[in-house]
Enzyme design. Structure first.
Site, mmCIF file in Angstrom:
data_model
loop_
_atom_site.group_PDB
_atom_site.id
_atom_site.type_symbol
_atom_site.label_atom_id
_atom_site.label_comp_id
_atom_site.label_asym_id
_atom_site.label_seq_id
_atom_site.Cartn_x
_atom_site.Cartn_y
_atom_site.Cartn_z
ATOM 1 N N THR A 33 1.004 -1.244 -0.172
ATOM 2 C CA THR A 33 -0.012 -0.025 0.099
ATOM 3 C C THR A 33 0.841 1.331 0.142
ATOM 4 O OG1 THR A 33 -0.183 0.455 2.503
ATOM 5 C CG2 THR A 33 -1.564 -1.146 1.319
ATOM 6 N N ASP A 57 -4.646 5.289 2.858
ATOM 7 C CA ASP A 57 -4.314 6.314 3.942
ATOM 8 C C ASP A 57 -4.670 5.548 5.138
ATOM 9 O OD1 ASP A 57 -4.138 8.064 5.980
ATOM 10 O OD2 ASP A 57 -4.995 9.643 4.737
ATOM 11 N N ASN A 84 3.649 -1.482 8.312
ATOM 12 C CA ASN A 84 5.026 -0.690 8.253
ATOM 13 C C ASN A 84 4.779 0.716 7.891
ATOM 14 O OD1 ASN A 84 8.042 -0.432 7.401
ATOM 15 N ND2 ASN A 84 6.837 0.531 5.501
ATOM 16 N N SER A 135 8.327 -1.408 14.444
ATOM 17 C CA SER A 135 8.579 -0.401 15.523
ATOM 18 C C SER A 135 9.820 0.098 15.271
ATOM 19 C CB SER A 135 8.317 -1.288 16.901
ATOM 20 O OG SER A 135 8.390 -0.341 17.895
ATOM 21 N N TYR A 149 6.249 10.529 19.286
ATOM 22 C CA TYR A 149 6.578 9.191 18.247
ATOM 23 C C TYR A 149 6.911 8.010 19.336
ATOM 24 C CZ TYR A 149 9.772 6.418 15.270
ATOM 25 O OH TYR A 149 10.114 5.386 14.602
ATOM 26 N N LYS A 153 4.999 4.244 19.551
ATOM 27 C CA LYS A 153 5.819 3.160 19.550
ATOM 28 C C LYS A 153 5.633 2.379 20.634
ATOM 29 C CE LYS A 153 6.833 3.724 15.272
ATOM 30 N NZ LYS A 153 6.161 2.783 14.122
#
Length: 208
Positions: A33, A57, A84, A135, A149, A153
């Site tokens: 994608t 999206d 991902n 990750s 961020y 994660k």
């Protein structure tokens, strides 16, 4: 060994792009994608029989479900699911806009969660499979200027560690990948920077 089918989000750059190049070179079938097919047109032309490129999206949850359902329906079996798609966001917590906070959570955390959740019923029905979540070592340790961020994660790692225990009886494995620094577009091409930081030039953008 028979060839496998992979469903991977965010393949237009970085680890996703490098991954599909290797897989396609090995003769594997990949559904990948992107948000912009132009960035990956070369691979689309080079592997017309084994590479299926889809627009997605990952902040659009209904679109995630539709894509996952249609992919399993079309190919019958998908052996490996790779979550991902994602990006970095740099800046002190108080400098980030509400929009930036909401968007990185929707992309890195909610998008990954819903992608995996959408695949689970299909993986159970087919008798097993593998989920891989990209990750970072930043899902285990934290540094200043990366609060949101790290939040996404740390969150996705907790989700995956729990889900791994839930789905193990169904022959579904879950793998977390925690890379360190790498020569990709992550920091200087795909990352966003807090709007109040002096070095922000208004041209930073997100690339999946």
């Amino acid at each position: 060994m028979s060839k496998r089918t992979w469903l991977i989000t965010g393949v237009s750059s970085g680890f996703g792009y490098e991954m599909i190049k290797l897989l396609l070179d090995e003769g594997e079938k990949v559904i990948g994608t992107v948000r912009n097919k132009d960035k990956i047109s070369g691979l689309i032309e080079q592997y017309p029989d084994t590479f299926i490129c889809e627009l997605l999206d990952v902040t659009d949850v209904p679109a995630i479900r539709k894509l996952v359902d249609s992919s399993f329906e079309k190919f019958g079996r998908i052996d490996v699911i790779v979550s991902n798609a994602g990006y970095g966001l740099f800046g002190a917590a108080e400098e980030l806009s509400d929009e930036q906070v909401d968007h990185i959570i929707a992309t890195n955390l909610t998008g990954s969660i819903q992608f995996i959740r959408s695949a689970l019923p299909h993986l159970r029905t087919q008798g097993g499979g593998r989920i891989i979540q990209l990750s970072t070592y930043g899902g285990q340790v934290a540094f200043p200027g990366n609060s949101m961020y790290h939040a996404t994660k740390f969150g996705i790692e907790g989700f995956c560690e729990s889900v791994a225990q839930e789905v193990a009886p169904f022959n579904i494995g879950v793998t977390l990948v925690e890379p360190g620094g790498a020569r990709t577009e992550f920091r200087y091409g795909s990352a966003q920077v807090a709007k109040l930081m002096p070095e922000y030039d208004g041209n930073q953008h997100t690339v999946f």
